[in-house]
Write a protein that holds these residues in place. Structure first.
Motif, PDB file in Angstrom:
ATOM      1  N   THR A 179       0.485   9.258   6.779  1.00 36.93           N
ATOM      2  CA  THR A 179      -0.833   8.869   7.637  1.00 36.93           C
ATOM      3  C   THR A 179      -1.214   8.049   6.465  1.00 36.93           C
ATOM      4  O   THR A 179       0.021   7.525   5.345  1.00 36.93           O
ATOM      5  CB  THR A 179      -2.229   9.884   7.471  1.00 36.93           C
ATOM      6  OG1 THR A 179      -2.171  10.142   5.718  1.00 36.93           O
ATOM      7  CG2 THR A 179      -1.505  10.935   7.741  1.00 36.93           C
ATOM      8  N   THR A 180      -1.755   6.954   6.847  1.00 36.25           N
ATOM      9  CA  THR A 180      -2.132   5.287   5.677  1.00 36.25           C
ATOM     10  C   THR A 180      -2.336   6.541   4.443  1.00 36.25           C
ATOM     11  O   THR A 180      -2.396   5.080   3.127  1.00 36.25           O
ATOM     12  CB  THR A 180      -3.652   4.692   6.320  1.00 36.25           C
ATOM     13  OG1 THR A 180      -2.790   4.530   8.358  1.00 36.25           O
ATOM     14  CG2 THR A 180      -3.735   3.645   5.620  1.00 36.25           C
ATOM     15  N   LYS A 181      -3.823   7.223   4.508  1.00 39.19           N
ATOM     16  CA  LYS A 181      -4.435   7.873   3.849  1.00 39.19           C
ATOM     17  C   LYS A 181      -2.933   8.324   1.890  1.00 39.19           C
ATOM     18  O   LYS A 181      -2.971   8.265   1.403  1.00 39.19           O
ATOM     19  CB  LYS A 181      -5.133   8.788   3.916  1.00 39.19           C
ATOM     20  CG  LYS A 181      -5.864   9.290   2.810  1.00 39.19           C
ATOM     21  CD  LYS A 181      -6.662  10.622   3.158  1.00 39.19           C
ATOM     22  CE  LYS A 181      -7.409  11.070   2.160  1.00 39.19           C
ATOM     23  NZ  LYS A 181      -6.740  12.039   0.865  1.00 39.19           N
ATOM     24  N   ARG A 182      -1.834   9.189   3.027  1.00 43.48           N
ATOM     25  CA  ARG A 182      -0.883   9.066   1.948  1.00 43.48           C
ATOM     26  C   ARG A 182      -0.476   8.373   1.908  1.00 43.48           C
ATOM     27  O   ARG A 182       0.308   8.637   0.165  1.00 43.48           O
ATOM     28  CB  ARG A 182      -0.179  10.316   3.146  1.00 43.48           C
ATOM     29  CG  ARG A 182       0.545  10.920   2.002  1.00 43.48           C
ATOM     30  CD  ARG A 182       1.945  11.938   3.486  1.00 43.48           C
ATOM     31  NE  ARG A 182       2.827  12.625   2.449  1.00 43.48           N
ATOM     32  CZ  ARG A 182       2.551  14.447   2.017  1.00 43.48           C
ATOM     33  NH1 ARG A 182       1.237  14.683   2.859  1.00 43.48           N
ATOM     34  NH2 ARG A 182       3.247  14.510   1.465  1.00 43.48           N
ATOM     35  N   LYS A 184      -1.190   5.206   0.391  1.00 44.57           N
ATOM     36  CA  LYS A 184      -2.366   4.944  -0.249  1.00 44.57           C
ATOM     37  C   LYS A 184      -2.316   6.044  -2.106  1.00 44.57           C
ATOM     38  O   LYS A 184      -2.366   5.808  -2.218  1.00 44.57           O
ATOM     39  CB  LYS A 184      -3.105   4.222   0.104  1.00 44.57           C
ATOM     40  CG  LYS A 184      -3.754   3.272   1.036  1.00 44.57           C
ATOM     41  CD  LYS A 184      -5.081   2.968   1.358  1.00 44.57           C
ATOM     42  CE  LYS A 184      -4.844   2.129   2.061  1.00 44.57           C
ATOM     43  NZ  LYS A 184      -5.966   1.508   2.514  1.00 44.57           N
ATOM     44  N   ASP A 185      -2.574   7.251  -1.287  1.00 47.87           N
ATOM     45  CA  ASP A 185      -2.607   8.785  -2.189  1.00 47.87           C
ATOM     46  C   ASP A 185      -1.323   8.190  -3.268  1.00 47.87           C
ATOM     47  O   ASP A 185      -1.377   8.682  -5.012  1.00 47.87           O
ATOM     48  CB  ASP A 185      -2.933   9.469  -1.633  1.00 47.87           C
ATOM     49  CG  ASP A 185      -4.074   9.638  -1.236  1.00 47.87           C
ATOM     50  OD1 ASP A 185      -5.105   8.160  -1.750  1.00 47.87           O
ATOM     51  OD2 ASP A 185      -4.217  10.584  -0.646  1.00 47.87           O
ATOM     52  N   ALA A 231      -1.028  -0.318   5.551  1.00 47.01           N
ATOM     53  CA  ALA A 231      -1.325   0.535   3.768  1.00 47.01           C
ATOM     54  C   ALA A 231      -0.907  -0.851   3.173  1.00 47.01           C
ATOM     55  O   ALA A 231      -2.120  -0.812   2.302  1.00 47.01           O
ATOM     56  CB  ALA A 231      -1.079   1.397   3.959  1.00 47.01           C
TER      57      ALA A 231
END
Length: 353
Positions: A179-182, A184-185, A231
């Motif tokens: 995911t986009t969050k993953r 970036k994280d 991302a």
């Protein structure tokens, strides 16, 4: 006799039927290694004695009840069990898994209590470690739970660093995990590690595409267009040196990886096949993003050569050196953070170089 303030290096011995004990003991056959740290094996006197006898290794150690009793300048064995597990080299047994986890739990517990400073883990078998109280696909997931933080599987050698967006995930599930969050994280975890653990002030990171040719603008899957590119663009616009997604098939062969401080692969084999091809035997598996330092060699239990005295300890030795290096880098970074003047002087020195 070594200095009492040497870094205490904990070692979980892994599967007793694999090459874990062999490569760990071989690393310390050279007494000069004891100048760098105080090694503490989490096992038992009987188990280590039988391992060294059957492997024909001339090496001495001191049995201790806990890490605080460790002898600097000597190999120490912290006695975790009283049983005498049967060693069956080359076989994946239930007993082998049971004692691998006993060693790991004891070492991690000592790490959490600051009884040891760093941890190097010998290889385990991901099948025989499964139990009612241990349902993890490997070290990384267990350590992330025990030590906290957003962990990143980070393969490291002298001139190559490869991290993974997804690690021990079935290929059919990879796209759904990203995911986009993953993205970036994981990038920010890697970026922080490069700064704090490796002393790289302005890290430059490349990301590999999920699909062949990074999706060919959506022709071969939409994940790169809808997840990866937005991302990366967002992080780049915020001033971070993050680039991609690059087509994975030609990235390493063309030498493009040399233009970056680290690379993030979308899934396990996409990153580890080129890494192990280029760095096998010298590579180290480092778990970035944790509150404590953990490394391991870049190979598995190697049952096919276990007990034959053939195992090469190079990767385990590199894992020891990297653990010590990262620990010292973290101490230096913490000191610099407390002293802005020193940090400013270091930045000026870095620019001058």
């Amino acid at each position: 006799m070594g200095e009492p303030n040497k870094i205490k290096l904990g070692i979980s011995i892994g599967d007793i039927n694999g090459i874990g004990c062999e490569v760990a003991l071989k690393t310390f056959l050279d007494n000069r290694m004891l100048d760098f740290c105080t090694p503490i094996f989490y096992a038992s006197n009987k188990t280590i004695s039988e391992q060294k006898k059957r492997l024909g290794l001339e090496i001495s150690f001191q049995g201790i009840p806990s890490a605080e009793k460790a002898h600097p300048g000597k190999i120490n064995v912290c006695n975790v069990w009283k049983e005498n597990p049967r060693i069956q080299f080359g076989e994946a047994t239930e007993e082998g898994g049971k004692f691998a986890i006993k060693s790991l739990r004891a070492a991690v517990n000592a790490l959490k209590k600051n009884e040891i400073d760093v941890l190097v883990t010998a290889p385990i078998n991901k099948n025989n470690i499964q139990a009612e109280d241990f349902k993890f696909p490997g070290h990384t997931d267990f350590l992330a739970k025990e030590l906290g933080g957003d962990s990143l599987m980070f393969m490291v050698s002298d001139d190559l660093r490869v991290g993974l967006l997804t690690d021990h995930v079935a290929v059919k599930n990879v796209a759904n995990e990203i995911t986009t969050k993953r993205v970036k994280d994981k990038v920010f975890t890697m970026m922080n590690s490069l700064k704090v653990d490796f002393g790289i002030r302005k890290p430059k990171i490349a990301l590999l595409g999920i699909n062949p040719h990074s999706g060919d603008n959506g022709t071969i899957g939409e994940e790169d267009e809808k997840i990866m590119k937005p991302a990366i663009a967002s992080m780049f616009d915020d001033g971070h040196q993050v680039y991609g997604p690059y087509s994975a098939d030609s990235f390493f062969g063309s030498g493009n990886h040399k233009n970056f401080d680290a690379v993030i692969a979308a899934y396990h084999d996409q990153g580890l096949i080129p890494f192990k091809t280029l760095a096998f035997g010298k590579g180290v598996n480092f778990t970035a993003g944790l509150s404590k330092v953990r490394t391991s060699p870049d190979h598995g239990t190697a049952y096919e050569i276990a007990g034959k005295g053939m195992a090469d300890a190079s990767s385990f030795t590199e894992a020891v050196f990297l653990a010590l290096k990262v620990f010292k880098n973290r101490e230096e970074y913490a000191e610099l953070s407390k002293n802005p003047l020193k940090k400013h002087q270091l930045k000026k020195k870095t620019k001058a170089q």
